[in-house]
Design an enzyme around this catalytic site. Structure first.
Site, PDB file in Angstrom:
ATOM      1  N   GLU B  49       0.881  -1.167   0.000  1.00  0.00           N
ATOM      2  CA  GLU B  49       0.000   0.000   0.000  1.00  0.00           C
ATOM      3  C   GLU B  49       0.909   1.205   0.000  1.00  0.00           C
ATOM      4  OE1 GLU B  49      -2.417   0.955   3.410  1.00  0.00           O
ATOM      5  OE2 GLU B  49      -3.150  -1.083   3.422  1.00  0.00           O
ATOM      6  N   ASP B  60      -5.214   9.528   9.565  1.00  0.00           N
ATOM      7  CA  ASP B  60      -3.856   9.126   9.917  1.00  0.00           C
ATOM      8  C   ASP B  60      -3.463   9.595  11.306  1.00  0.00           C
ATOM      9  OD1 ASP B  60      -3.190   7.768   7.541  1.00  0.00           O
ATOM     10  OD2 ASP B  60      -2.914   9.683   6.519  1.00  0.00           O
TER      11      ASP B  60
END
Lengths: 401, 261
Positions: B49, B60
């Protein structure tokens, strides 16, 4: 269909729910709770009662003839949201969402804030309802609005200074969303403006539209006619949609939103999202935003923390696309001059945010002339901005401190 | 290049499951991010990824935020994402997914993005802030180009939403293992086990668990019930602290967790 009848999630091609799956259940829960509350007369009664007995609604209107002499001689009428408890229009929305939080049964609320007005309003409602409260505020804003940080802490809220990105409102929203993703089962997010994912743009508008509903009747009573134009400042756009909404289907009433032009829209330092941006996705909705070629958000700039945001609510993008409302930019300096002018001519010290609408009204009055009536949303008072104003105008002993 | 679904299925036949590794493009530099991604595959990562740095990464945690902010400050451009995919897939044959927030794709043009990703040898997209409800353009573009679509599932998702997510996904469904954002946790959440069970019951052929995994033991624990284990923050931290060698060593250690017990 009447423009006033438009609901989310989409306003034309704008709006939607561009969010992590982790938040969908919470947004659904909020949408359902709000839909039920709208149908429940007891909810509306309780909110209206709080408006009367706590906020001080209805807010008055004030005609300002000495100021209007500088605005082409047009009649200028202020809607005095600055007189609300906590000092701005933000309390209207916060009380509605705090009542919803109680209905949902959550005990903790979070909010983002730029100038601190929404944070103060949220901390106030949390104190009133006995909720735990965490406010996210960009570190830059905690410095330029230190007084509001102290107010929030006195009210019992935890204030988190956000140190990521541009350390302003957009980053405060990012961190508040991260908090919500993490604590969604116990926490409700009281969003401060008509941006963000559905149901916020519609719901916050509904809690703010009382501004225009009152003002429309008040202006009719005072002048016997609807205003020629309605002016408001636009950051995320909650006070603007609040005063615009009642007039959306009055085709003869022109609607003007004044964005923060910062150091000038020809420079990179401004927050004129509709004037200079293009459509994209930020903070859960498709709307206009300031971005580079790759879709990275560009940091905005405004002397006013409350307008320093690179996005705008999707309903404004829709009204701009339809041509129903017109959006212009007002520079930092024009806003500061308007702030001082209203103070000197009328004894009313506006928030720097609201001063953008006043500067816009001066411009409009000059264009529209003596026959025009301009209704301006004075969305907040200037107490929080005294330090900025004192430095700007050299008011401290010894000149610039 | 093999596709994501077949690689994950293969690893579940020959081992306990698949190890999926995340790194952001352009951190600490474009060249080093390519070297680090190659090192992951050479040390046992099955699917890559690659994250595209974005100015407002709401999903995040702090480690990845710091890395992607540095990449942006160093001049990351979207074109570097396609370049990284091309350079990595030229050297290793693990499928490479891009993980991206949605606005950069919208601004690039959804169809153009899909075409350029396919041309670079990419396998598809993971879209953390795009739910299937808003994904009509991307679903059409990925059908046309054959790219995989990885949507996220959360413990709070209803059964109806899980079915919708499974139907919209191709490659695997990304199960968020805690309610939290990305960042290493000392325990992989029990909620992940329940969520993967619900996904399987709803018909998901492959569910991979991300968010919170940092040790081989946690990889093994996840692979007891999921088809893949996704590691992000721990790898980024290793790269930040010790460079390409360190991230390769951590990948090799994590890959031990894929050995069938």
């Amino acid at each position: 269909m009447a423009l006033r009848a438009q609901t989310g999630p989409y306003f034309g091609e704008f709006g939607g729910r561009f969010v992590p799956e982790s938040l969908v259940a919470a947004l659904d829960e909020l949408s359902e709770a709000y839909a039920l509350a709208k149908l429940d007369p007891a909810f509306g009664d309780e909110l209206a009662d709080l408006g009367r007995t706590y906020t001080g609604r209805p807010s008055i209107i004030t005609e300002v003839p000495r100021f209007a002499e500088h605005a082409g001689g047009a009649r200028v009428i202020l809607k005095r949201e600055d007189l609300n408890h906590t000092g701005s229009h933000k309390i209207n929305n916060v009380l509605g969402q705090a009542l919803l939080t109680k209905r949902i049964g959550k005990q903790r609320v979070i909010a983002e804030t730029g100038a601190g007005q929404h944070g103060v309003a949220t901390a106030t409602a949390a104190a009133l309802f006995g909720l735990d409260c965490t406010i996210y505020m960009g570190e830059v804003d905690t410095e330029r609005q230190a007084l509001n940080v102290a107010r929030m802490r006195l009210l019992g809220a935890e204030v988190v200074a956000v140190k990521t990105g541009s350390r302003t409102l957009k980053d405060a929203i990012n961190d508040a969303m991260r908090d919500w993703v993490t604590n969604v089962e116990t926490t409700n997010y009281i969003f401060g403006t008509v941006a963000g994912p559905h149901p916020f743009p519609e719901m916050v508008r509904d809690f703010q539209k009382i501004i225009g509903e009152e003002a429309r009747e008040q202006v009719l009573d005072l002048t016997g006619a609807l205003p020629t134009a309605v002016a408001a400042c636009v950051g995320g756009g909650s006070n603007a949609i609040g005063i615009f909404h009642a007039f959306l289907d009055d085709a003869d009433v022109a609607l003007y939103g004044f964005e923060a032009g910062g150091e000038g829209v020809e420079t990179p330092r401004h927050a004129a999202t509709i004037s200079k941006g293009r459509p994209g996705v930020l903070h859960g909705a498709r709307s206009y935003l300031l971005q580079d070629e790759d879709g990275q958000t560009i940091e905005s700039h405004s002397i006013s923390a409350g307008l320093d945001y690179p996005g705008v609510g999707p309903e404004h993008s829709w009204l701009a696309a339809l041509g129903r409302a017109t959006y212009r930019a007002v520079t930092d300096d024009a806003a500061m001059q308007a702030l001082r002018l209203l103070t000197r001519t009328e004894g009313i010290i506006p928030a720097i945010e609201s001063a953008h609408a006043l500067a816009g009204a001066i411009e409009l009055g000059t264009e529209l002339g003596r026959d025009a009536t301009i209704l301006v949303n004075l969305s907040g008072r200037g107490d929080k901005d005294m330090d900025t104003a004192a430095r700007y105008f050299g008011l401290y002993d010894g000149g610039e401190r | 290049m093999r596709n994501v679904g077949s690689v994950i299925a293969g690893r579940n036949e020959e081992a306990a499951g698949a190890l999926i590794g995340y790194l952001p493009v352009g951190f600490p530099t474009l060249d080093e991010s390519v070297e680090a991604a190659v090192a992951l595959v050479e040390n046992g990562v099955d699917v890559l990824e690659l994250g595209l740095p974005y100015s407002d990464p709401v999903m995040d945690g702090t480690v990845i935020q710091a890395a992607t902010q540095q990449a942006l400050a160093n001049g990351f451009r979207l074109a570097h994402g396609f370049e990284a995919v091309r350079r990595v897939t030229e050297r290793v044959d693990a499928p490479v997914l891009l993980m991206t927030y949605w606005n950069p794709v919208v601004q690039y043009g959804v169809d153009r993005f899909a075409d350029d990703l396919a041309a670079a040898g990419g396998a598809g997209l993971i879209t953390p802030d795009l739910i299937p409800d808003e994904a009509a353009d991307w679903i059409a573009a990925s059908e046309r180009t054959g790219l995989d679509r990885v949507f996220l599932a959360a413990p709070t998702s209803t059964d109806a939403r899980l079915r919708k997510t499974i139907d919209a996904s191709r490659g695997f469904v990304y199960a968020v293992s805690t309610m939290g954002i990305t960042g290493a946790r000392s325990d992989v959440d029990r909620a992940a086990r329940t969520l993967v069970g619900r996904l399987r019951e709803a018909g998901s052929p492959a569910s991979c668990v991300g968010v919170g995994i940092s040790t081989a033991a946690q990889v093994a624990e996840v692979l007891e019930y999921a088809e893949g284990a996704i590691v992000g923050s721990a790898l980024v931290k290793a790269l930040a602290d010790g460079g390409v060698d360190a991230v390769g060593a951590l990948a090799a250690e994590l890959a031990r967790g894929t050995v069938r017990q």
